[in-house]
Write a protein that holds these residues in place. Structure first.
Motif, PDB file in Angstrom:
ATOM      1  N   MET A   1      35.499   6.754  -1.666  1.00  0.00           N
ATOM      2  CA  MET A   1      34.942   7.645   0.370  1.00  0.00           C
ATOM      3  C   MET A   1      33.923   6.948   1.325  1.00  0.00           C
ATOM      4  N   HIS A   2      33.962   6.770   2.082  1.00  0.00           N
ATOM      5  CA  HIS A   2      32.955   6.746   2.933  1.00  0.00           C
ATOM      6  C   HIS A   2      32.729   5.119   3.968  1.00  0.00           C
ATOM      7  N   HIS A   3      32.243   4.125   3.200  1.00  0.00           N
ATOM      8  CA  HIS A   3      32.956   3.724   4.295  1.00  0.00           C
ATOM      9  C   HIS A   3      33.116   2.603   5.854  1.00  0.00           C
ATOM     10  N   THR A   4      34.562   2.463   4.963  1.00  0.00           N
ATOM     11  CA  THR A   4      35.598   1.651   5.967  1.00  0.00           C
ATOM     12  C   THR A   4      37.008   2.117   5.412  1.00  0.00           C
ATOM     13  N   GLU A   5      37.970   1.978   6.035  1.00  0.00           N
ATOM     14  CA  GLU A   5      39.141   2.811   4.941  1.00  0.00           C
ATOM     15  C   GLU A   5      39.943   1.378   4.309  1.00  0.00           C
ATOM     16  N   VAL A   6      40.511   1.585   3.300  1.00  0.00           N
ATOM     17  CA  VAL A   6      40.850   0.982   2.491  1.00  0.00           C
ATOM     18  C   VAL A   6      42.072   0.284   3.552  1.00  0.00           C
TER      19      VAL A   6
END
Length: 146
Positions: A120-125
């Motif tokens: 989770m967190h910073h950028t989308e997959v």
């Protein structure tokens, strides 16, 4: 800035009265904060904290904003009560001095660890990326029942 619009140095400490707490219990669930690696060294110390939620039978951990390596993650999966570890992840290329954990770094964790980690967190997959053995990737506003 302060309420009058003046720029204040010293961070949060000059704006609010902070109360340090290591744990708290709400509705039978204990919340415990633990320090994680972030920005430190050469006279700089900017702490970051993860959170452990424990209802007495199940534990869930959230990494907070942490740099790799997360030794605590490997230690946590030794406890069968740990249902899930939510770990921050960025998909941009790793670089020296980064204060975040990069996907390539997390892929070096043993498979039995990765299968209990939700990214989770910073950028989308990125489209087309295979999550190599991870439990999954959390989306914004997604909720989990454990």
């Amino acid at each position: 800035t302060d309420p009058d619009g003046r720029v204040r140095e010293g961070g949060v400490d000059v704006l609010v009265d902070a109360i340090e707490a290591r744990s708290i219990e709400i509705g039978g669930v204990s919340f415990r904060w633990f320090r994680v690696g972030h920005v430190s060294g050469d006279g700089v110390d900017k702490p970051a904290y993860g959170i452990e939620l424990d209802d007495g039978s199940t534990r869930v951990l959230w990494s907070g904003d942490t740099a790799f390596p997360p030794r605590w993650v490997i230690e946590a999966v030794e406890d069968p009560r740990v249902a899930m570890i939510f770990h921050e992840c960025t998909f941009m290329p790793a670089y020296r001095g980064s204060v975040h954990t990069h996907y390539e770094e997390l892929c070096t964790l043993p498979e039995h660890v990765r299968e209990r980690v939700t990214l989770m967190h910073h950028t989308e997959v990125p489209d087309g990326l295979q999550l190599l053995g991870f439990a999954g990737a959390a989306c914004r506003h997604q909720s989990f029942n454990l």
